[in-house]
Design an enzyme around this catalytic site. Structure first.
Site, PDB file in Angstrom:
ATOM      1  N   ASP A  11       0.873  -1.156   0.000  1.00  0.00           N
ATOM      2  CA  ASP A  11       0.000   0.000   0.000  1.00  0.00           C
ATOM      3  C   ASP A  11       0.927   1.228   0.000  1.00  0.00           C
ATOM      4  OD1 ASP A  11      -2.417   1.535   0.537  1.00  0.00           O
ATOM      5  OD2 ASP A  11      -1.585   1.806   2.546  1.00  0.00           O
ATOM      6  N   ASP A  13      -0.015   4.994   0.906  1.00  0.00           N
ATOM      7  CA  ASP A  13      -0.232   5.934   1.995  1.00  0.00           C
ATOM      8  C   ASP A  13      -0.279   5.189   3.337  1.00  0.00           C
ATOM      9  OD1 ASP A  13      -1.036   7.994   3.630  1.00  0.00           O
ATOM     10  OD2 ASP A  13      -3.111   7.959   2.963  1.00  0.00           O
TER      11      ASP A  13
END
Ligand code: B16
Ligand code: MG
Length: 216
Positions: A11, A13
């Protein structure tokens, strides 16, 4: 757990870099312009959630036309992009580059699986684009996290079975998506947020790769 990993999906953020603070400032500016109070605590609900769903959560039950929704999303994104422009390689979260280098040197495929439509420019500014086999972002699939679609799409692009993938995620919606995809979930954050993951570490710098890789 017994498995042979072939690929790791990151991922963006909250795992590779902390753009959550930028999302907060951009949403806060928009919310204030609309006369809505928006706190850091409110922002926690938006972690890993798409731009549209985030705005719905901010507007709650307000009656707003579709045109206004589109305009507000565009306005928030302009504010956010001004922050993205300030990102430099220094903004890779502590420990993240080491994990990427280590896994890459060990021969695993690496990918990004982010809900953000701004993932590619952010990764460019971090100067790590070349690390990844593929970058899946907010444009890649229709159904966003917690649906498994983004991670399944990412595995397909790498030519790897979902069962051979592990996902690093900081959001509850992202852990749900990884588990629904049949992948190993590695949670970054508190128990109440990512406790459903197979492995959990408070911060990226706490990740113990030997623990994950040795349990084959
Ligand atoms: P954008 P991730 C997510 O990124 C963010 O956590 C979330 O707060 C944001 O709303 C979403 O991307 C969409 O971002 O407005 O740039 O398309 O955690 O999936 O890397
Ligand atoms: Mg995230």
């Amino acid at each position: 757990m017994s498995k042979e990993y072939k690929a790791f999906i990151f991922d963006l953020d909250g795992v590779i870099t902390d753009t959550a603070g930028f999302h907060f400032l951009a949403w806060k500016r928009l919310a204030e312009e609309e006369g809505i109070t928006f706190t850091r605590k409110d922002n926690e609900q938006l972690r890993g959630v798409s731009r549209r769903k985030s705005l719905d959560l901010i507007l709650k039950n307000r009656e707003v036309s579709e045109d206004s929704i589109e305009e507000m999303m565009a306005r928030k994104n302009r504010y956010y992009q001004d922050y993205i422009d300030t990102i430099t390689p220094e903004d890779v979260l502590p420990g993240a580059k080491e994990i990427l280098d280590d896994l890459k040197n060990k021969g695993y495929k690496l990918a990004v699986g982010s809900a953000s439509k701004n993932a590619k420019p952010a990764i460019e500014n971090l100067n790590i684009t070349d690390m990844f086999e593929t970058i899946s972002d907010g444009f890649s699939v229709k159904n966003t996290k917690p649906a498994p679609d983004l991670f399944i799409h990412t595995a397909e692009k790498m030519g790897v079975e979902p069962v051979s993938c592990a996902v690093f995620e900081d959001a509850e919606a992202g852990i749900e998506a990884a588990l629904a995809a049949g992948m190993t979930a590695i949670g970054i954050g508190p128990e109440e947020r990512v406790g459903e993951a197979h492995y959990r570490y408070d911060q990226v710098k706490d990740v113990n790769l030997s623990e994950i890789l040795s349990e084959k």
